[in-house]
Scaffold this motif. Structure first.
Motif, PDB file in Angstrom:
ATOM      1  N   ASP A   1       0.878  -1.167   0.000  1.00  9.75           N
ATOM      2  CA  ASP A   1       0.000   0.000   0.000  1.00  9.75           C
ATOM      3  C   ASP A   1       0.917   1.219   0.000  1.00  9.75           C
ATOM      4  O   ASP A   1       2.131   1.089   0.164  1.00  9.75           O
ATOM      5  CB  ASP A   1      -0.975  -0.017   1.197  1.00  9.75           C
TER       6      ASP A   1
ATOM      7  N   SER B   1       3.376   1.297   2.914  1.00 14.15           N
ATOM      8  CA  SER B   1       4.033   0.064   3.332  1.00 14.15           C
ATOM      9  C   SER B   1       4.757  -0.587   2.159  1.00 14.15           C
ATOM     10  O   SER B   1       4.109  -1.102   1.241  1.00 14.15           O
ATOM     11  CB  SER B   1       3.001  -0.921   3.917  1.00 14.15           C
ATOM     12  N   GLN B   2       6.082  -0.565   2.213  1.00 12.28           N
ATOM     13  CA  GLN B   2       6.901  -1.186   1.182  1.00 12.28           C
ATOM     14  C   GLN B   2       7.999  -2.014   1.840  1.00 12.28           C
ATOM     15  O   GLN B   2       9.126  -1.550   2.001  1.00 12.28           O
ATOM     16  CB  GLN B   2       7.513  -0.141   0.254  1.00 12.28           C
ATOM     17  N   PRO B   3       7.694  -3.239   2.261  1.00 12.56           N
ATOM     18  CA  PRO B   3       8.730  -4.094   2.844  1.00 12.56           C
ATOM     19  C   PRO B   3       9.892  -4.261   1.869  1.00 12.56           C
ATOM     20  O   PRO B   3       9.692  -4.296   0.649  1.00 12.56           O
ATOM     21  CB  PRO B   3       7.999  -5.415   3.078  1.00 12.56           C
TER      22      PRO B   3
ATOM     23  N   GLU C   1      12.582  -7.080   6.415  1.00 16.03           N
ATOM     24  CA  GLU C   1      12.955  -5.671   6.499  1.00 16.03           C
ATOM     25  C   GLU C   1      14.447  -5.598   6.791  1.00 16.03           C
ATOM     26  O   GLU C   1      14.951  -6.265   7.711  1.00 16.03           O
ATOM     27  CB  GLU C   1      12.158  -4.957   7.587  1.00 16.03           C
TER      28      GLU C   1
ATOM     29  N   GLN D   1       6.843   1.025  12.194  1.00 17.78           N
ATOM     30  CA  GLN D   1       7.188   0.517  10.865  1.00 17.78           C
ATOM     31  C   GLN D   1       6.855  -0.969  10.720  1.00 17.78           C
ATOM     32  O   GLN D   1       6.211  -1.380   9.754  1.00 17.78           O
ATOM     33  CB  GLN D   1       8.672   0.751  10.596  1.00 17.78           C
TER      34      GLN D   1
ATOM     35  N   ARG E   1       3.108  -1.699  10.712  1.00 18.34           N
ATOM     36  CA  ARG E   1       2.468  -1.367   9.439  1.00 18.34           C
ATOM     37  C   ARG E   1       2.689  -2.462   8.408  1.00 18.34           C
ATOM     38  O   ARG E   1       1.772  -2.852   7.687  1.00 18.34           O
ATOM     39  CB  ARG E   1       2.994  -0.036   8.899  1.00 18.34           C
ATOM     40  N   TYR E   2       3.915  -2.957   8.340  1.00 14.56           N
ATOM     41  CA  TYR E   2       4.229  -3.978   7.339  1.00 14.56           C
ATOM     42  C   TYR E   2       3.475  -5.272   7.630  1.00 14.56           C
ATOM     43  O   TYR E   2       2.965  -5.923   6.711  1.00 14.56           O
ATOM     44  CB  TYR E   2       5.733  -4.256   7.313  1.00 14.56           C
TER      45      TYR E   2
ATOM     46  N   ALA F   1      -0.062  -4.842   6.677  1.00 16.43           N
ATOM     47  CA  ALA F   1      -0.239  -4.777   5.229  1.00 16.43           C
ATOM     48  C   ALA F   1      -0.080  -6.149   4.581  1.00 16.43           C
ATOM     49  O   ALA F   1      -0.700  -6.430   3.545  1.00 16.43           O
ATOM     50  CB  ALA F   1       0.760  -3.799   4.620  1.00 16.43           C
TER      51      ALA F   1
END
Length: 366
Positions: free
Chosen positions: A55, A58-60, A75, A86, A89-90, A93
């Motif tokens: 999203d 959220s960008q792992p 991560e 952080q 959130r991941y 998501a």
């Protein structure tokens, strides 16, 4: 065998480069990572994805998939700490992954906390696994990477002096390595717990001991942190006035789940002072100066009852509004020339005090 000069491909300041190289190695040979994470199944079905945009927020760094299913979210950290919420959130998501992994250098520990759902994995452990890869290129790169990492980060031990910083070295990373080492030496007895967190300013690192107090929503909290204000942290160590002042140890009664410090039980803190006074005699005697009017009133109340004016340092109304907690207590200042071994012994000696403070029964309301 001459190892590749991998430092040119992996600058310490670029987590993107480190993530890219890790993705290349995992895609080339997923077997070492799968064994580390306990992932079974056919390796030919493994797909590696970089910075998957789950999203907008959220960008792992790396997502491992097999047959269309996400089996691992990774991560990657090198020098930086975690952003606010952080990992939460991941995980929210990508709620369906089998494993969530945070990778970081062993000398710069990031404490994910028990119950977070994230598995800590050091770069050293990961790269050692890849040294055994059946792919010669992967194994060679892993060996070069380990050698590079070992020389790029501060090496500290029990004999390291807190303020012994070589000119030109990264000031923040040097102090973080010291605090990381301290965190690794602490082993408090249950139910006391310990962790390592970044300060509210996100520059200094704090080693903590904590346990629940006898009163609901209160806990005993010990914080160990360099006493030089983070606003004065230089980029590089060198001559001048902005040198480490030495570790500061706060022993506090913290109240949580609040929106204001107006209800803090100052008499509860006063009831703990005799134990703190008996435990050690080197408390800093500068008077506490709470900012909010109600905090000043509470402090004046216990001072009038005979508690020293220096009991009451901490964080009050402003902190309560930011993160729903306030804390007050007393502080010890250790010399900047202390060795890490002596610091670890000093902090470990507080286990008994923390346990005793947790048993203090709060005074009845007046």
């Amino acid at each position: 065998m001459t190892l590749p000069a991998i430092r040119f491909a992996l600058p310490m300041s670029s987590e993107v480069r480190w993530s890219d190289m890790l993705a290349v190695m995992v895609a080339t040979d997923p077997a070492p990572l799968c064994r580390l994470l306990g992932l079974s199944g056919p390796l030919g079905d493994v797909v590696v994805r970089r910075e998957v945009a789950v999203d907008p927020a959220s960008q792992p760094d790396i997502v491992i998939e097999r047959q269309g299913q996400r089996v691992a979210v990774m991560e990657v950290k090198v020098l930086a700490g975690l952003g606010t919420s952080q990992l939460e959130r991941y995980a929210a998501a990508v709620p369906d992954a089998a494993v969530y992994v945070l990778v970081f250098p062993g000398r710069l520990v990031i404490d994910v906390g028990s119950g977070s759902g994230w598995r800590p994995l050091t770069w050293e452990t990961l790269l050692e696994a890849y040294q055994a890869s059946t792919d010669s290129w992967v194994a060679t790169c892993a060996t070069a990477w380990i050698e590079y990492l070992a020389g790029a980060l501060p090496a500290v031990d029990a004999a390291t002096v807190w303020n012994d910083l070589m000119p030109g070295k990264d000031f923040v990373i040097e102090l973080r390595a010291r605090m990381s080492w301290l965190h690794g030496q602490l082993a408090p007895p249950a139910p006391i717990r310990h962790d390592l967190v970044s300060s509210a300013a996100g520059v200094s690192w704090v080693a903590r001991l904590y346990t629940e107090a006898a009163e609901k929503d209160y806990r005993i909290l010990v914080e160990v942190e360099e006493n030089l204000p983070v606003r004065d942290f230089p980029k590089y160590a060198g001559e001048g006035s902005r040198q480490p002042r030495g570790p500061s140890i706060k022993v506090c009664l913290q109240q949580r789940n609040i929106t204001t410090s107006a209800g803090y039980n100052w008499r509860y803190l006063a009831a703990m002072w005799p134990l703190m006074h008996a435990a050690r005699s080197d408390w800093v005697t500068n008077p506490a100066r709470p900012r909010a009017a109600h905090d000043r009133a509470g402090h004046q109340q216990i001072v009038a009852a005979g508690v020293p004016r220096y009991v009451g340092i901490g964080f009050g109304e402003a902190q309560a509004k930011i993160d729903g907690a306030c804390m007050f207590g007393a502080r010890v200042q250790l010399p900047p020339t202390i060795t890490l071994g002596d610091l670890a012994q000093d902090v470990s000696s507080l286990y008994g005090l923390v346990s005793d403070l947790a048993k203090v029964v709060p005074p009845a309301p007046q």
